[in-house]
Write a protein that holds these residues in place. Sequence first.
Motif, PDB file in Angstrom:
ATOM      1  N   VAL A   1      10.458  -2.961  -2.022  1.00  0.00           N
ATOM      2  CA  VAL A   1       9.235  -3.567  -1.906  1.00  0.00           C
ATOM      3  C   VAL A   1       8.688  -3.184  -0.530  1.00  0.00           C
ATOM      4  N   SER A   2       7.385  -2.818  -0.777  1.00  0.00           N
ATOM      5  CA  SER A   2       6.340  -2.493   0.404  1.00  0.00           C
ATOM      6  C   SER A   2       6.330  -0.925   0.850  1.00  0.00           C
TER       7      SER A   2
ATOM      8  N   GLY B   1       5.290   1.533  -1.007  1.00  0.00           N
ATOM      9  CA  GLY B   1       4.108   2.104  -1.476  1.00  0.00           C
ATOM     10  C   GLY B   1       2.994   1.942  -0.465  1.00  0.00           C
ATOM     11  N   SER B   2       2.932   0.725   0.028  1.00  0.00           N
ATOM     12  CA  SER B   2       1.958   0.571   1.108  1.00  0.00           C
ATOM     13  C   SER B   2       2.178   1.177   2.305  1.00  0.00           C
ATOM     14  N   LYS B   3       3.442   1.691   2.677  1.00  0.00           N
ATOM     15  CA  LYS B   3       3.605   2.498   3.686  1.00  0.00           C
ATOM     16  C   LYS B   3       3.179   3.981   3.404  1.00  0.00           C
ATOM     17  N   VAL B   4       3.547   4.248   2.194  1.00  0.00           N
ATOM     18  CA  VAL B   4       3.263   5.644   1.795  1.00  0.00           C
ATOM     19  C   VAL B   4       1.515   5.936   1.934  1.00  0.00           C
ATOM     20  N   LEU B   5       0.982   4.855   1.536  1.00  0.00           N
ATOM     21  CA  LEU B   5      -0.635   5.039   1.427  1.00  0.00           C
ATOM     22  C   LEU B   5      -1.168   5.051   3.124  1.00  0.00           C
ATOM     23  N   GLN B   6      -0.447   4.150   3.972  1.00  0.00           N
ATOM     24  CA  GLN B   6      -0.693   4.368   5.305  1.00  0.00           C
ATOM     25  C   GLN B   6      -0.423   5.734   5.921  1.00  0.00           C
TER      26      GLN B   6
ATOM     27  N   VAL C   1     -10.696  12.302   2.066  1.00  0.00           N
ATOM     28  CA  VAL C   1     -10.095  12.250   0.797  1.00  0.00           C
ATOM     29  C   VAL C   1      -9.926  11.106  -0.175  1.00  0.00           C
ATOM     30  N   ASP C   2      -9.834  11.390  -1.280  1.00  0.00           N
ATOM     31  CA  ASP C   2      -9.853  10.166  -2.351  1.00  0.00           C
ATOM     32  C   ASP C   2      -8.502  10.158  -2.856  1.00  0.00           C
ATOM     33  N   VAL C   3      -7.803   9.169  -2.444  1.00  0.00           N
ATOM     34  CA  VAL C   3      -6.458   9.015  -3.036  1.00  0.00           C
ATOM     35  C   VAL C   3      -5.949   7.529  -3.401  1.00  0.00           C
ATOM     36  N   ASP C   4      -4.983   7.536  -4.279  1.00  0.00           N
ATOM     37  CA  ASP C   4      -4.292   6.199  -4.471  1.00  0.00           C
ATOM     38  C   ASP C   4      -2.825   6.265  -4.632  1.00  0.00           C
ATOM     39  N   VAL C   5      -2.178   5.095  -4.645  1.00  0.00           N
ATOM     40  CA  VAL C   5      -0.812   5.091  -4.433  1.00  0.00           C
ATOM     41  C   VAL C   5      -0.295   4.227  -5.850  1.00  0.00           C
ATOM     42  N   VAL C   6       0.558   4.718  -6.636  1.00  0.00           N
ATOM     43  CA  VAL C   6       1.245   3.967  -7.887  1.00  0.00           C
ATOM     44  C   VAL C   6       2.602   3.913  -7.608  1.00  0.00           C
TER      45      VAL C   6
ATOM     46  N   ALA D   1       3.496  -3.787  -5.236  1.00  0.00           N
ATOM     47  CA  ALA D   1       4.771  -4.476  -4.727  1.00  0.00           C
ATOM     48  C   ALA D   1       5.661  -5.077  -5.901  1.00  0.00           C
ATOM     49  N   SER D   2       4.910  -5.530  -6.809  1.00  0.00           N
ATOM     50  CA  SER D   2       5.509  -6.067  -8.009  1.00  0.00           C
ATOM     51  C   SER D   2       6.369  -5.119  -8.734  1.00  0.00           C
ATOM     52  N   ALA D   3       5.760  -3.960  -8.888  1.00  0.00           N
ATOM     53  CA  ALA D   3       6.704  -2.734  -9.576  1.00  0.00           C
ATOM     54  C   ALA D   3       7.670  -2.353  -9.014  1.00  0.00           C
TER      55      ALA D   3
END
Length: 442
Positions: free
Chosen positions: A128-129, A131-136, A146-151, A202-204
Motif C-alpha cells: 500500500v502507498s 501508487g502514490s509514489k508512482v504518481l510522485q 502532462v495530464d496523467v493519473d494513477v490507478v 490505497a484500498s485497492a
Amino acid sequence: MMKLAIIGTGYVGLTTGTCFAEVGHRVICVDNNAQKVVALQQGEIPIFEPELEQLIVSNVAAGRLSFTMDIAEAVRLSDVIFIAVPTPPLEDGSVDLSYIESVSCTVAELITPEMGYRVIVDKSTVPVSTGSKVLQVLQRYSSSGVDVDVVSNPEFLREGCAVDDLLNPDRIVVGSDSARALDVMRRIYQPFSAPMVETDLASAELIKHAANSFLAMKISYINSVAAVCEAAGADVEQVALGIGMDKRIQRHFLNAGLGYGGSCFPKDVKGFIHVAEQLGSPMTILHEVENVNERQLARFLNRIREKMWILGHKRIAVWGLAFKQNTDDVRESVSIKLIKQLCDEGAIVSAYDPAARITGAAALEGYDVNITEDMYSCLKGAELLIIGTEWKEFAQANFSRVSELLHLPLVYDGRNILHGENVTAAGLEYHSIGRKTMMPKS
Ligand code: UDX
Ligand code: UDX
C-alpha cells in the motif's frame, strides 16, 4: 475499443494483455527481454498456460495484439499503460520496488503534454502507498503540463486457469483518487460481466495483499487442522467438506497438503507482514500462517523418516515439480524444496512432471536428480513414491503398474490427490495428509 500498453510480458502481463485483446481492445505488450519478445513475435509462447496459446495466435492474427521492446512507441500509441513487472521479495521480507520505480521513471520521461490524457495502471502486486509514489515520480520526471493519473488494478488470476480467471473474474478491483481515471477503467472493463469494486488508490493496493494473505491463511488453517486430524485419527477431507458447506466459510482453498508455494502467496504474505509492521499495525496472525506452511513439509518428511529411518541412499521417486497443477512454473515450489531436502540427506531422487520438466531441471541445477519423460520410468528402482504436486493425471495412474515398479509398497501423497482405494487395491500402502494411513487390500 481502447488502446492499451502492458509493460512486463510475464505470466501476468502476457495473460492479461491477451485477454484484453480477446475482448476487443488493441494491446501492445512490452518487455525488455529481447529473447522473449522475438520468440513471442514468432508465435512461440514462453509459458505453459492452458488456452493461452490459441488466444495469442488468434488475437495477433486479428491485429489486436503485438509484442515489442519499444516502450516509447507503446507509450505514444496507448491511452492506458499497465505496469506488470516483477515485485520480488527482498531478504528482509520487504518488496523490491526497483522495477516499478524504473518503469515509472521511463514512462514519466516519455509522456508529453501533446499526447493528451494518460492513465498509468499498476497491475503488479505492491505494498500500500506504492501508487502514490508512482504518481510522485510521474509528476517529478515528466515535462510540465502532462495530464496523467494513477490507478491500482490488482490481478487475481491463478496460474493454470489464468485465462478463465481473467475472462470470468469474481470481481474487478480498481482504485484511484481520480474520478476521471476510474471512468477510463470502467470503459476498459465494460466487456466483462463481473462486478467492479471501485476504491481509492490505497484500498485497492491493500485488497490484493489482504486477499492473498487470507487465502494463504485458509490453507495454513486447514493444514493445522490436518495435523490435529492425524493425531486424532480423523479425516481432514471430511472436516473440510463439513466446514466448507457453511456459506460463510466455503470449501475453496481448504485443500490440505504440503503447503502453499508459487510466485505470489509466499511473497505477498511476507510483503503484507512487512508493510503492516512499517505502518505500526503488525499483522501478527500472518507469522503463524508462515510457520504452519514451513512446518507442513517438515512434518511430512518426518513421517517418511519414521517409516524409512535413514533417507540417505534410499531411491525415491517424486511426481510433481511445478508449484501447482496445470503450470510449468516452479517458483517457490514446495515439491522442489522437498526434492532438495531429500538430496541433501543423501537420497537418490528421480522426478517427473507433466509440464515442468525443463523449468524443474533449471531449479534443481546442482542437484543430481533424474528427471524422466514419463511417470512410470521415474519409478524404476525406487523404493517409494511421493506426490508433490496436485496434477489430476497422477490420480489416473495405473497403480498396478506403480506397484510392480516400486521396490516397497509405499505411496506418500503430499497433496491428497490420489484415490486411496485405487492405491490400496494395487497392494500399496497409502499415506496422505490429515487422514489415516490406508493399508493394502491384498
Ligand atoms: C507479476 C507481478 O509483477 C507481481 O507483482 C505479481 O505478484 C505476480 O505477477 P509475473 O508476471 O509472474 O509477476 O513476473 P514474470 O513472469 O517474472 O514477468 C515479468 C516480466 O517483466 C518479464 O518478462 C521481464 O522480462 C519483464 N520486465 C522486468 C520488463 O519488461 N521490464 C523490467 O524493468 C523488468
Ligand atoms: C494466487 C491467487 O489464488 C491469485 O488470486 C493471485 O492473484 C495470485 O496468487 P496462484 O499462486 O497462481 O494464485 O495459485 P493458487 O491456486 O492460489 O495456489 C497457490 C498455492 O497454494 C499452490 O502451491 C497450491 O498448491 C496451494 N494450495 C492452493 C493449497 O495448498 N491448498 C489449496 O486449497 C489451494
